[in-house]
Design an enzyme around this catalytic site. Structure first.
Site, PDB file in Angstrom:
ATOM      1  N   CYS A 291       4.832  17.763 -11.403  1.00 33.30           N
ATOM      2  CA  CYS A 291       6.015  18.647 -11.441  1.00 33.30           C
ATOM      3  C   CYS A 291       5.867  19.848 -12.380  1.00 33.30           C
ATOM      4  CB  CYS A 291       7.240  17.839 -11.840  1.00 33.30           C
ATOM      5  SG  CYS A 291       7.645  16.586 -10.627  1.00 33.30           S
TER       6      CYS A 291
HETATM    7  N1  LIG Z   1       6.062  12.458  -9.041  1.00 34.51           N
HETATM    8  C1  LIG Z   1       7.165  12.844  -9.628  1.00 34.51           C
HETATM    9  O1  LIG Z   1       7.425  12.476 -10.779  1.00 34.51           O
HETATM   10  C2  LIG Z   1       8.166  13.750  -8.928  1.00 34.51           C
HETATM   11  C3  LIG Z   1       9.442  13.916  -9.494  1.00 34.51           C
HETATM   12  C4  LIG Z   1      10.372  14.720  -8.866  1.00 34.51           C
HETATM   13  C5  LIG Z   1      10.016  15.378  -7.689  1.00 34.51           C
HETATM   14  N2  LIG Z   1       8.770  15.237  -7.153  1.00 34.51           N
HETATM   15  C6  LIG Z   1       8.467  15.941  -5.911  1.00 34.51           C
HETATM   16  O2  LIG Z   1       8.542  15.016  -4.836  1.00 34.51           O
HETATM   17  C7  LIG Z   1       7.584  15.348  -3.832  1.00 34.51           C
HETATM   18  C8  LIG Z   1       6.701  14.145  -3.565  1.00 34.51           C
HETATM   19  O3  LIG Z   1       5.955  13.861  -4.741  1.00 34.51           O
HETATM   20  P1  LIG Z   1       5.331  12.427  -5.021  1.00 34.51           P
HETATM   21  O4  LIG Z   1       4.953  12.423  -6.461  1.00 34.51           O
HETATM   22  O5  LIG Z   1       6.224  11.348  -4.505  1.00 34.51           O
HETATM   23  O6  LIG Z   1       4.018  12.499  -4.097  1.00 34.51           O
HETATM   24  P2  LIG Z   1       2.990  11.308  -3.803  1.00 34.51           P
HETATM   25  O7  LIG Z   1       1.674  11.957  -3.620  1.00 34.51           O
HETATM   26  O8  LIG Z   1       3.158  10.216  -4.799  1.00 34.51           O
HETATM   27  O9  LIG Z   1       3.484  10.719  -2.397  1.00 34.51           O
HETATM   28  C9  LIG Z   1       3.536  11.453  -1.243  1.00 34.51           C
HETATM   29  C10 LIG Z   1       3.349  10.527  -0.041  1.00 34.51           C
HETATM   30  O10 LIG Z   1       3.526  11.323   1.125  1.00 34.51           O
HETATM   31  C11 LIG Z   1       2.571  10.921   2.088  1.00 34.51           C
HETATM   32  N3  LIG Z   1       2.421  12.008   3.040  1.00 34.51           N
HETATM   33  C12 LIG Z   1       1.727  13.168   2.909  1.00 34.51           C
HETATM   34  N4  LIG Z   1       1.892  13.928   4.002  1.00 34.51           N
HETATM   35  C13 LIG Z   1       2.696  13.250   4.839  1.00 34.51           C
HETATM   36  C14 LIG Z   1       3.229  13.525   6.113  1.00 34.51           C
HETATM   37  N5  LIG Z   1       2.983  14.677   6.747  1.00 34.51           N
HETATM   38  N6  LIG Z   1       4.011  12.596   6.696  1.00 34.51           N
HETATM   39  C15 LIG Z   1       4.277  11.428   6.062  1.00 34.51           C
HETATM   40  N7  LIG Z   1       3.810  11.114   4.853  1.00 34.51           N
HETATM   41  C16 LIG Z   1       3.031  12.012   4.242  1.00 34.51           C
HETATM   42  C17 LIG Z   1       1.336  10.587   1.272  1.00 34.51           C
HETATM   43  O11 LIG Z   1       0.458   9.751   1.991  1.00 34.51           O
HETATM   44  C18 LIG Z   1       1.964   9.908   0.044  1.00 34.51           C
HETATM   45  O12 LIG Z   1       2.066   8.509   0.224  1.00 34.51           O
HETATM   46  C19 LIG Z   1       6.835  16.571  -4.357  1.00 34.51           C
HETATM   47  O13 LIG Z   1       7.436  17.727  -3.831  1.00 34.51           O
HETATM   48  C20 LIG Z   1       7.072  16.516  -5.862  1.00 34.51           C
HETATM   49  O14 LIG Z   1       7.016  17.784  -6.447  1.00 34.51           O
HETATM   50  C21 LIG Z   1       7.847  14.407  -7.744  1.00 34.51           C
END
Ligand SMILES: NC(=O)c1ccc[n+]([C@@H]2O[C@H](COP(=O)([O-])OP(=O)(O)OC[C@H]3O[C@@H](n4cnc5c(N)ncnc54)[C@H](O)[C@@H]3O)[C@@H](O)[C@H]2O)c1
Length: 464
Positions: A291
């Site tokens: 983030c």
């Molecule tokens: N990690 C954090 O602490 C956090 C906090 C707030 C917001 N976010 C935001 O949330 C979003 C997701 O982040 P995250 O950390 O959960 O990511 P992550 O990498 O942990 O998980 C993402 C998942 O999406 C899957 N994926 C990718 N492309 C896909 C598709 N086309 N269809 C279906 N599944 C798909 C991946 O295989 C993975 O399992 C980002 O935009 C991030 O900025 C993250």
């Protein structure tokens, strides 16, 4: 924004809008709705769990067969989500996972939580969002709520999602409801979880906001509706830019204090006794995670397209990304003080996760610290109780055990992540040179190690 649409009251709405809108509100209220969560990572999996705990039937859709297989066999790949809770929800039929996008055909709501990284040129990489939205559009049908949770630039929901869904012959705000709701999950936080962290929701129309608010109110303690998707998108960027800028100021203060021979931690702790007008941020080896290092660049990129330069974001990024270099310089000076060169020295990096007590090393400043030390000829090893090994590009590293032999063998130990489980007193008692970038040794007693802090070099004798 179409003011006529957003200002409508329930009685102004078309019969179809009223019908779809009411049908969804009823399904969310009586928990008969089926929810698909797209992307089962740090954000999507906890959200899927909360929705399932609230009584909905939840299907997780992910492109990763490994993730889907793990969930279906009741195992968690996310540290904050216990496997036994997943197993219970899977066994009860409330939670399942699939790689088959046709699961969305029977969905009443779809939440999208896929990655939003940066490209090599630090522009938004929207490939994951676009691929997820294309899948949603292929399966979209009347009577559906679509919510984007991925952090992104203002305008994404309206400009990228709405046209794709309307191409399927559906009208947003009438047949299908579209909203943005930023996720605020803080991995490893023992107090604030998906359920008790207030959730902001902004829809394309007032009906979209209302339907999305109804879904989240069924599972999240506090829902904060805002008037537009752009507002909701900006809320998340403001929050994370606020953190990036304030961390940068704390980092710069550590450099200032170092030059003045003052302990930055003492300054910050004393300033934090002010009961108003000050919020504590701390310096460190740099910023990490999915983030803080990335999100502000989504806003900077958007503003560049409008011919505006976001100076705070650029400056914060410059200061924060220079911190690993500051740390490498500290290690070099600490070794120099004991008549050793970085070249040929063995450096033990303590902690490679981007923050304490978690196993996530995305964008971790430890990667830069290791690279910079290796470039100067150091032999770098690491220990992290949460990360037994990792691969960064072609570089594979396996952690070492934190034994007395390892501590003695190291010419310098550098604390990059201040995991709670490590006995820092013991580290100081056994190692010769310790560089502490996190103030992890604040409560240690004087010992034989030469202790160097991020600011105002301290010897062991200065330990509190
Ligand atoms: N990690 C954090 O602490 C956090 C906090 C707030 C917001 N976010 C935001 O949330 C979003 C997701 O982040 P995250 O950390 O959960 O990511 P992550 O990498 O942990 O998980 C993402 C998942 O999406 C899957 N994926 C990718 N492309 C896909 C598709 N086309 N269809 C279906 N599944 C798909 C991946 O295989 C993975 O399992 C980002 O935009 C991030 O900025 C993250």
């Amino acid at each position: 924004m179409d003011a006529d649409t957003t200002d409508m009251t329930a009685t102004d709405r078309s019969p179809n809008e009223r019908f779809q809108h009411q049908a969804l509100l009823t399904k969310f209220a009586d928990r008969s709705a089926t929810i698909v969560v797209v992307g089962l990572g740090y954000v999507g999996l906890p959200l899927a769990m909360e929705l399932a705990e609230a009584g909905f039937t939840v299907v997780g859709y992910d492109v990763s067969t490994r993730v889907v297989d793990l969930i279906n066999s009741g195992e968690s790949h996310i540290q904050d989500v216990p496997s036994d809770t997943i197993a219970r929800l899977v066994t009860s039929g409330k939670l399942s996972a699939t790689t088959d996008e046709s699961c969305m055909r029977r969905a009443d709501a779809i939440s999208i939580a896929v990655p939003t990284p940066l490209s090599k040129t630090r522009d938004p990489d929207m490939t994951y969002v676009l691929s997820a939205v294309d899948a949603v559009a292929r399966q979209a049908h009347a009577g559906l709520l679509v919510v984007l949770e991925s952090t992104t630039y203002p305008g994404t929901t309206r400009d990228l999602i709405v046209p794709r869904i309307e191409e399927a012959g559906l009208t947003v705000g009438v047949d299908v409801f579209v909203a943005f709701s930023p996720e605020r999950v803080d991995p490893g936080n023992p107090v604030w979880h998906t359920k008790n962290t207030p959730k902001v929701v902004g829809g394309i129309t007032a009906a979209c906001t209302e339907v999305a608010t109804a879904l989240y109110s069924a599972t999240i303690d506090t829902v904060v509706p805002v008037s537009t998707t752009e507002c909701a998108e900006l809320v998340k960027l403001l929050e994370n830019t606020f953190r990036a800028v304030n961390i940068a100021m704390a980092n710069e203060m550590s450099i200032v204090c170092d030059k003045l021979g003052v302990d930055v931690w003492e300054v910050i702790d004393a300033a934090a006794t002010k009961p108003f007008g000050f919020m504590k941020f701390t310096p460190g080896p740099g910023i990490g995670g999915h983030c803080i290092p990335l999100d502000p660049h989504y806003l900077a990129w958007k503003m560049r397209t409008l011919n505006y330069k976001t100076r705070f974001i650029d400056l914060a990024s410059e200061i924060n990304s220079a911190m690993p270099d500051v740390v490498a310089g500290k290690v070099a000076r600490a070794l120099n003080d004991v008549r050793k060169a970085v070249n040929g020295s063995r450096v033990l990096v303590l902690g490679v996760a981007y923050k304490k007590n978690i196993n996530d090393m995305r964008e971790s400043p430890a990667l830069d610290v290791i690279r910079l030390l290796e470039e100067r000829g150091a032999e770098v090893v690491y220990h992290d109780p949460f990360i037994p090994s990792f691969r960064e590009g072609d570089h594979f590293m396996e952690g070492v055990e934190l034994t007395d032999a390892e501590l003695q063998r190291a010419d310098a130990v550098v604390i990059v992540t201040d995991h709670d489980g490590i006995d820092y007193q013991h580290v100081l008692d056994v190692a010769d040179v310790v560089v502490d970038t996190r103030n992890a040794t604040a409560r240690t007693l004087p010992s034989h190690a030469r202790l160097v802090a991020l600011s105002a070099p301290r010897t062991a004798a200065a330990g509190v």
